[in-house]
Design an enzyme around this catalytic site. Sequence first.
Site, PDB file in Angstrom:
ATOM      1  N   HIS A   1       0.815  -1.208   0.000  1.00 30.48           N
ATOM      2  CA  HIS A   1       0.000   0.000   0.000  1.00 30.48           C
ATOM      3  C   HIS A   1       0.853   1.265   0.000  1.00 30.48           C
ATOM      4  CE1 HIS A   1      -3.995  -1.653  -0.378  1.00 30.48           C
ATOM      5  NE2 HIS A   1      -3.347  -2.750  -0.013  1.00 30.48           N
TER       6      HIS A   1
ATOM      7  N   GLU B   1      -8.598 -13.255  -8.412  1.00 30.69           N
ATOM      8  CA  GLU B   1      -7.261 -12.982  -7.882  1.00 30.69           C
ATOM      9  C   GLU B   1      -6.687 -14.181  -7.129  1.00 30.69           C
ATOM     10  OE1 GLU B   1      -7.407  -9.666  -5.129  1.00 30.69           O
ATOM     11  OE2 GLU B   1      -9.346 -10.253  -4.366  1.00 30.69           O
TER      12      GLU B   1
ATOM     13  N   ASP C   1      -2.768  -9.849  -6.267  1.00 32.43           N
ATOM     14  CA  ASP C   1      -2.930 -11.089  -5.502  1.00 32.43           C
ATOM     15  C   ASP C   1      -2.801 -12.323  -6.382  1.00 32.43           C
ATOM     16  OD1 ASP C   1      -3.173 -10.545  -2.734  1.00 32.43           O
ATOM     17  OD2 ASP C   1      -5.086  -9.560  -3.138  1.00 32.43           O
TER      18      ASP C   1
ATOM     19  N   CYS D   1      -7.845  -4.764 -12.536  1.00 35.23           N
ATOM     20  CA  CYS D   1      -7.602  -3.630 -11.637  1.00 35.23           C
ATOM     21  C   CYS D   1      -6.305  -3.802 -10.864  1.00 35.23           C
ATOM     22  CB  CYS D   1      -8.779  -3.412 -10.702  1.00 35.23           C
ATOM     23  SG  CYS D   1      -9.124  -4.841  -9.667  1.00 35.23           S
TER      24      CYS D   1
HETATM   25  C1  PEP Z   1      -5.224  -7.056  -6.581  1.00 36.29           C
HETATM   26  O1  PEP Z   1      -5.058  -7.966  -5.767  1.00 36.29           O
HETATM   27  O2  PEP Z   1      -4.748  -7.070  -7.734  1.00 36.29           O
HETATM   28  C2  PEP Z   1      -5.987  -5.845  -6.209  1.00 36.29           C
HETATM   29  C3  PEP Z   1      -6.304  -4.943  -7.100  1.00 36.29           C
HETATM   30  O3  PEP Z   1      -6.347  -5.699  -4.918  1.00 36.29           O
HETATM   31  P1  PEP Z   1      -5.399  -5.248  -3.688  1.00 36.29           P
HETATM   32  O4  PEP Z   1      -4.113  -4.730  -4.264  1.00 36.29           O
HETATM   33  O5  PEP Z   1      -6.161  -4.201  -2.940  1.00 36.29           O
HETATM   34  O6  PEP Z   1      -5.251  -6.524  -2.937  1.00 36.29           O
HETATM   35 MG    MG Z   2      -6.299  -8.142  -3.977  1.00 37.96          MG
END
Ligand code: PEP
Ligand code: MG
Length: 568
Positions: free
Chosen positions: A186, A428, A452, A499
Amino acid sequence: MIKGIAASRGIGIGSICVITEHDLTYDSSKIEDTTAEKQRFNDAVEAFKTETAAMADDIRKRIGPKEAEILQGHLVMISDPAMSGEMIKMIDYGQRAEYAVGAVCDMFIGMFSKMDDDMMRQRASDIGDIKVSLLKILLGIKDVDISKVAPGTILVAKDLTPSMTSQIVKENVAGIITEVGGKTSHSAILARALEIPAVLSVPDITSKVKDKDTAIVDGTEGNVYINPEGDVLSQYIIKREDFIRKQAELKNFLGKETVTADGQSLELFCNIGTPKDAKKALECDGEGIGLFRSEFLFMDNNHLPSEEEQFNAYKEAAQIMGGKTVIIRTLDIGGDKDIPYLNMKKEENPFLGYRAVRYCLGNKDTYKTQLKAMVRASAFGKIKIMVPLVTCVEEIRAVKEMVSEIKKELDNEGQKYDNDLEVGCMIETPAASLIADILAKEADFFSIGTNDLTQYTMSVDRGNSDVAYLYSPFQPSVLRSIKHIIECGNKEGITVGMCGEAAADHLMIPLLISFGLKEFSVNPVLVLTARCIISKWSKSEADALTEKIMAIDNEADIVKALKEVAKE
Ligand code: PEP
Ligand code: MG
């Protein structure tokens, strides 16, 4: 040159400011002069109050009144005689001020963390903050005020916490270097959102540098130079200008459609964390929201947000986007995302544990509150609900069932909603990928979460720098998985988007065009870059490249082959 993970593109050149983690251990031996110790304690409390009030004031002005409330709560707590009175009593018995603060705070933390009420449990983490601040004052430890660093600062820290990030003044921070974190951690996502070049997972960097050292942060390649030679510095000054010029040229893509070189229209959406980010998505020319990470609403709060609070947030995002798609992901906690007031059990293996949709379906009251807020907000725009971490068809069925129940309830209550509201799933996990044909019959859309999907397919913790060499969406296994998911979705006629961070990767984009991806969801600051790259590839060219790439048996050669023909 020191190598790390390229986490946020661009070149930063500046002067280092090291954010050190302090040792808060203290002397526990007894003292004689209790009067002097009480004076030392009272002075520390006064200093704490002055500092906290000033910080609350600053946060109120820069971020908002709600964020400042937390610090105001700290002032109320420390002024409560039940707390400071207990500390004074311990000093009267000959304990040092540090010991009194530590012991009394730990006692209250133990007490509050066992309570059922979420608000009460949050107190435990507030008291933890008070303890750390008071101990720092008593031990004479000064923290760097990140919000006040001079322009051209390169921040060097072990890790970048969300609270540190909230203090960053973008204009003053030229680069970020940390010891931990990966491309999709993050802190990386936040650095990209702030458009600050960042290199993460640089081993022991906090002990290798000192304040005022000069550093170059090459966030595009993942390279760091400390006190570089003159010729390296001049090369990088040119590279930085080149990067800035290219960014400026991207403005030509503002207001343009997202089309491939042979005229195929694609959707280019944005990933956001708060409703306010939707404004940024529009400013950056995003065509919709492909991922609204709703857990930020929960993480930025000290209590479970009520249905009304959530409804207002989702409605705000929908209204800002004015009829454009807004895909809201339901609560995705656990793994690397903790919400202290939920007091989730510590798990041996959190990434494989009670998280995301598993937690939500096990806590149906909390989940229903969220889903109801989303369904109600659907009356104000084009909202879609997205379920994270699906591994079997029962999960998506259970969520759809809950949404149907909620719709009936809203009918009875005479409340409006969008009857065509879609419920889709994130793909994912390898399990979801392997049953993508089954899920495609149940879900209204797919969105591939490569952050993920890469982690679970490769069995590598996405934030662990020791195994980061395996964490790549260009691994043949991950590429095959992505191709399969897109084919299954397209066969069933549902929209397939992506995404995960790979959607904005200039090397990945031609492969995704060839696989048949229809919707790309990227960090708002990368919309124009992605649109520019998409515009340079025709389907036939992308197909020819993909055929070649899918025949290569290892990641390094795949990346090499992609770099040879990359278009930027
Ligand atoms: C992902 O896992 O690609 C995703 C977009 O979700 P996050 O990064 O919030 O786990
Ligand atoms: Mg994710």
